[in-house]
Design a protein around this motif. Sequence first.
Motif, PDB file in Angstrom:
ATOM      1  N   ASN A 109      63.228  28.256  30.141  1.00 33.09           N
ATOM      2  CA  ASN A 109      62.879  29.040  31.155  1.00 33.09           C
ATOM      3  C   ASN A 109      63.735  29.853  31.593  1.00 33.09           C
ATOM      4  O   ASN A 109      63.546  30.061  33.047  1.00 33.09           O
ATOM      5  CB  ASN A 109      61.897  28.294  32.148  1.00 33.09           C
ATOM      6  N   LYS A 133      59.022  44.220  21.439  1.00 29.57           N
ATOM      7  CA  LYS A 133      57.932  43.440  22.168  1.00 29.57           C
ATOM      8  C   LYS A 133      57.468  42.129  21.782  1.00 29.57           C
ATOM      9  O   LYS A 133      56.934  41.240  22.521  1.00 29.57           O
ATOM     10  CB  LYS A 133      56.595  44.455  22.167  1.00 29.57           C
ATOM     11  N   THR A 134      57.510  42.157  20.557  1.00 32.44           N
ATOM     12  CA  THR A 134      57.213  40.941  19.766  1.00 32.44           C
ATOM     13  C   THR A 134      58.303  39.778  20.248  1.00 32.44           C
ATOM     14  O   THR A 134      57.679  38.407  20.367  1.00 32.44           O
ATOM     15  CB  THR A 134      57.204  40.959  18.175  1.00 32.44           C
ATOM     16  N   ALA A 137      57.683  38.665  23.764  1.00 33.36           N
ATOM     17  CA  ALA A 137      56.259  37.739  23.818  1.00 33.36           C
ATOM     18  C   ALA A 137      56.470  36.613  23.160  1.00 33.36           C
ATOM     19  O   ALA A 137      56.322  35.414  23.857  1.00 33.36           O
ATOM     20  CB  ALA A 137      55.390  38.673  22.876  1.00 33.36           C
ATOM     21  N   LYS A 138      57.239  36.340  22.172  1.00 26.81           N
ATOM     22  CA  LYS A 138      57.941  34.842  21.623  1.00 26.81           C
ATOM     23  C   LYS A 138      58.540  34.215  22.588  1.00 26.81           C
ATOM     24  O   LYS A 138      58.448  33.103  22.830  1.00 26.81           O
ATOM     25  CB  LYS A 138      58.710  35.334  20.303  1.00 26.81           C
ATOM     26  N   TRP A 139      59.321  34.717  23.398  1.00 29.49           N
ATOM     27  CA  TRP A 139      60.212  34.255  24.573  1.00 29.49           C
ATOM     28  C   TRP A 139      59.513  34.218  25.824  1.00 29.49           C
ATOM     29  O   TRP A 139      59.957  33.547  26.893  1.00 29.49           O
ATOM     30  CB  TRP A 139      61.501  34.956  24.788  1.00 29.49           C
ATOM     31  N   ASN A 140      58.245  34.751  25.690  1.00 26.03           N
ATOM     32  CA  ASN A 140      57.569  34.779  27.195  1.00 26.03           C
ATOM     33  C   ASN A 140      58.220  35.539  28.264  1.00 26.03           C
ATOM     34  O   ASN A 140      58.368  35.106  29.495  1.00 26.03           O
ATOM     35  CB  ASN A 140      57.157  33.598  27.524  1.00 26.03           C
ATOM     36  N   VAL A 141      59.022  36.835  28.031  1.00 22.68           N
ATOM     37  CA  VAL A 141      59.903  37.375  28.942  1.00 22.68           C
ATOM     38  C   VAL A 141      59.415  38.877  29.151  1.00 22.68           C
ATOM     39  O   VAL A 141      58.668  39.329  28.094  1.00 22.68           O
ATOM     40  CB  VAL A 141      61.296  37.214  28.659  1.00 22.68           C
ATOM     41  N   THR A 142      59.850  39.631  30.047  1.00 22.08           N
ATOM     42  CA  THR A 142      59.718  41.000  30.296  1.00 22.08           C
ATOM     43  C   THR A 142      60.408  41.701  29.153  1.00 22.08           C
ATOM     44  O   THR A 142      61.827  41.426  29.135  1.00 22.08           O
ATOM     45  CB  THR A 142      59.780  41.363  31.598  1.00 22.08           C
ATOM     46  N   GLU A 164      61.426  37.814  37.783  1.00 25.12           N
ATOM     47  CA  GLU A 164      61.226  36.590  37.146  1.00 25.12           C
ATOM     48  C   GLU A 164      62.104  35.497  37.849  1.00 25.12           C
ATOM     49  O   GLU A 164      61.756  34.379  37.671  1.00 25.12           O
ATOM     50  CB  GLU A 164      62.195  37.022  35.706  1.00 25.12           C
ATOM     51  N   ARG A 167      59.976  34.073  40.255  1.00 24.06           N
ATOM     52  CA  ARG A 167      58.785  33.645  39.599  1.00 24.06           C
ATOM     53  C   ARG A 167      59.131  31.992  39.096  1.00 24.06           C
ATOM     54  O   ARG A 167      58.448  30.969  39.388  1.00 24.06           O
ATOM     55  CB  ARG A 167      58.314  34.175  38.233  1.00 24.06           C
TER      56      ARG A 167
END
Length: 180
Positions: A109, A133-134, A137-142, A164, A167
């Motif tokens: 994270n 974008k993909t 999304a895989k890494w769960n980041v902006t 981030e 968060r």
Amino acid sequence: MSKCRKIAVLGSSLVGKSALTYQLMEKMFIKEYNPTIESTYRTTFTYNSQEYELVVTDTAGQDEFSIFPAQYLIDVHGYVLVYDILNKKSFEVISTLHDRLINITGNANVPLVLVGNKVDLDEFREVSFEDGKTLAAKWNVTFLETSAKNDDDAKKIFNALLREIERINGNVSRDGCVMC
Ligand SMILES: Nc1nc2c(ncn2[C@@H]2O[C@H](COP(=O)(O)OP(=O)(O)OP(=O)(O)O)[C@@H](O)[C@H]2O)c(=O)[nH]1
């Protein structure tokens, strides 16, 4: 009281790490290319009504064979991973850098933002928006596509990264500037 956050900008050579960093610092686009060895800049930046002192390290370009420099791991709060949308190879290198970052820190994270740069040259693009974008999304980041010619885009990167960092670390991370 302002909070100090250390940020490292990583990615292959020529992707625009210096140009984006300089845009944030000086609100100017650098047209000329000068290979970076390593430069560290400080600036004040307001995010969410909070003043931050950002210490931004613009790193020397990496490739898939580079050894991840230890100084980019110590006391760094977050990372900007930049590739060039005109250069597929630079996009592939980003995955290697990300894997290394996660393996070395042992932290899945790590606060980071994925940036596809040079969007003003869209007609020459080799990496689609969807691919970026993909991956994000895989890494769960902006994920952001940017142009270093655009002052707002540089700000968006640092806004997203501070979001981030806050968060993930919240208020437990180091406040004040003692360690910068
Ligand atoms: N059109 C356009 N050119 C850009 C952009 N960002 C950077 N450049 C140009 O691309 C070249 C390389 O940019 P740099 O910022 O020096 O690249 P770097 O990633 O810091 O390169 P290294 O120092 O080798 O790691 C320069 O000529 C910049 O002017 C952008 O968003 N759009």
